[in-house]
Motif scaffolding. Sequence first.
Motif, PDB file in Angstrom:
ATOM      1  N   VAL A   1       0.840  -1.202   0.000  1.00  0.00           N
ATOM      2  CA  VAL A   1       0.000   0.000   0.000  1.00  0.00           C
ATOM      3  C   VAL A   1       0.874   1.251   0.000  1.00  0.00           C
ATOM      4  O   VAL A   1       0.626   2.215  -0.742  1.00  0.00           O
ATOM      5  N   ALA A   2       1.905   1.254   0.836  1.00  0.00           N
ATOM      6  CA  ALA A   2       2.808   2.406   0.907  1.00  0.00           C
ATOM      7  C   ALA A   2       3.511   2.633  -0.422  1.00  0.00           C
ATOM      8  O   ALA A   2       3.668   3.778  -0.876  1.00  0.00           O
ATOM      9  N   ALA A   3       3.945   1.555  -1.055  1.00  0.00           N
ATOM     10  CA  ALA A   3       4.634   1.689  -2.341  1.00  0.00           C
ATOM     11  C   ALA A   3       3.713   2.273  -3.406  1.00  0.00           C
ATOM     12  O   ALA A   3       4.168   2.963  -4.328  1.00  0.00           O
ATOM     13  N   THR A   4       2.417   2.009  -3.293  1.00  0.00           N
ATOM     14  CA  THR A   4       1.458   2.511  -4.268  1.00  0.00           C
ATOM     15  C   THR A   4       1.102   3.979  -4.023  1.00  0.00           C
ATOM     16  O   THR A   4       0.996   4.774  -4.965  1.00  0.00           O
ATOM     17  N   LEU A   5       0.932   4.361  -2.763  1.00  0.00           N
ATOM     18  CA  LEU A   5       0.422   5.693  -2.434  1.00  0.00           C
ATOM     19  C   LEU A   5       1.503   6.731  -2.168  1.00  0.00           C
ATOM     20  O   LEU A   5       1.278   7.923  -2.375  1.00  0.00           O
TER      21      LEU A   5
END
Length: 741
Positions: free
Chosen positions: A97-101
């Motif tokens: 999720v962090a890598a996406t956002l």
Amino acid sequence: MHSAISSVPTIVAESLVPVPDPLLTALNPGPAASPTAVAASLAASLAPAEDTAAPPAWLYPQQVPSYRRTLAALRRYRGALLTDPVGTGKTYIALAVAATLNRGRTTCLVPATLRAQWQDTAGALDVPVIIHSHEQASRGNLPPPRGVVLIDESHHFRNPLTRRYAHVALWLVGHSALLVTATPVVNHLRDLAHQLLLSVRDDALLLDGIVSLKALLSSGHSRPPLGQLVVEADHPRELRPARVYRTSTFTKHEDESARCIMQSLGQLRLSQTSSTAALLTSVLLRAAASSPAALEGSLRRYRRLLLHARDALAAGRSIDRAELRHFTGDLGDQLIWWELMPDRCSELELELGDITVLDQIIRQVAGRAENADEKLQRLRDILGDDMPTLIFTTSKDTVRYLRDRLADLRPAWCTGERAGIGRTSMPRSEVLSWFRADASFIAAPEHLIVTDVAAEGLDLQRAARVVHYDLPWTPMRLEQREGRSIRYGSPHAQVTIVRFAVSDIFERSLGLEHAILRKQGLPASAGLGPAGGELWRWRAQLATQYSALQGTAGTARVAGAAAGILAGFTLHHPDTGTQLSASVIWLKPDGSWSDSAEVVSMRLAEAIAAKELAPVGSEVLRDWLIRLAVPLKQRLDSRQGRRWIEANPQASARLLSARLQSLIQQAARLRQPVRLMQLEQAIALVARGHTAGEESLLQYLVNLPDEALLQALARLPERTHPPDVLAVRLTGLIVFDRGQA
């Protein structure tokens, strides 16, 4: 002039027909379709919102739904709680999720014991992170948050009275956060609310009829819309080891020994304050149930506490609750005691006369420690098969006791601050690494004795057995302990769980087994765990079950035993078309309706089985739409009317709202449009639900003088508001009758 007049539009109608309800003009029931197609459309409408982003390659297929649902929640509500079961890779999902956002580094807040593991995992996945610990948060040592913040083991932030919570709540104002824990509910359902409110506003689910998250969960109840904020997916059990449970029962001699200990401790007066006496009694009895060394250690610490209290009293001072907390240690899980405690130890009325009695009791306990320990012998017998084993205890004294008396088995040990083999201290990371996978070190120990400091987050899947040498206060602790070995990627088909039963004498006083049984139902009441699926996960299960069927948002007819309609509808933003809410209800002819899992699932199954196309008469359809307009209006009125109502508004919010109203009147008189707009935005924020940090900010703002308040308003976080008008769409309507056309 003539042309101008002729261009004015006119309404020409042969007749005007009254409408029973204006809402009917917006309801389009759709074309006639088969019951199967309409039922499939209704089931699909209940599916949780999922983002369409492509997941990173490192996620397992079974982790992708949680990843997409978490993304959807964060984009809409700026907060989410990921609570997939222990051992299913929540760290990997959170980093995905962090890598996406996020662009650049992601700020992660994790227990100090997990910093290295998070750093290693993020490095292996090439996700740049900044790791800070919960302990640093307690001291207010926090970096500027970056993008979506990740908070691991977020159940440590369930108590808003702690410094840790207060610091992080203010730190997160205006920022998004993903909370990660497999055990969000410890003692109360409000544990869940306090965690969510770190980044989610209290009225986040207002359009679903939930005025206040805090009020809902504090009442001991939950609602299906909560599943939009709390993400828990059903993970295939076959991908993790099966659990095989065993119980090690105490002997008659152990029960008799417990009776003697109770008689000795009965000499202590402890305190005239009942809550203090109960707390101290629990500490001593838990230690006695653990090991002779743990009891002796607790008695000696209690003696030091009394000596300190006596010295403070002689100097005219008092000691605070922090020192009593230090003595009680792990009992912080039992927050009910702390809620009853006075603030000052001088008010606790510790019995200083116990000092003399303690010396005698300590000598008696130390003498018993030299005798044979049948509980220890039961553990030795279990470990005789050389199966790699994690042994959990609640006491550091018991860790040392077992380490020394099982020295011939060469167990490793870890208490948080220290680790090693035998009496030799070694780096904690090295000791734990021997249990993360098949040890490459040929002389690696087979067994690891640990306190609950190793029960969170760590991957210790080499162990094929978990022993609860002592029972904790909560099922959360049991789950955390067993989750160290019950994980994806484990080399074992099954893991044996051994629970050491508590002596009847101690159980009657402590109620450990009773407390665990009582609290095991809490997660289910919040919709969590295997028993909680009926609250909201049934919606995802239905959508998956019928996903292969082609759905049509139309009308259908089914001949059934019960008369009524199964109707689905969604609420949308009128301009963007964004879906804001989805429901499926069963409506009876008398106007009563239900959206329960049991009723909706049963009616959908009946419709799926009725495959023939049967038209619905126009008059019958019109009559049902008139009935349907009633619950629809109730939903709309609830969402519209409650937008300006907070369940229990803070005193600071009320005071600040009154001050802002006065300043608005002043700005209007002085014709200050910029300030007027700023004040109107501020009062809109004050009048709504808030995060925990925003509540603290309001308490600060209300005490500022007018000029300072006006300057501070510029720093208030922005917020979006639900639209004043909502669009309603039908996702399907199935008429059930008794065979009439």
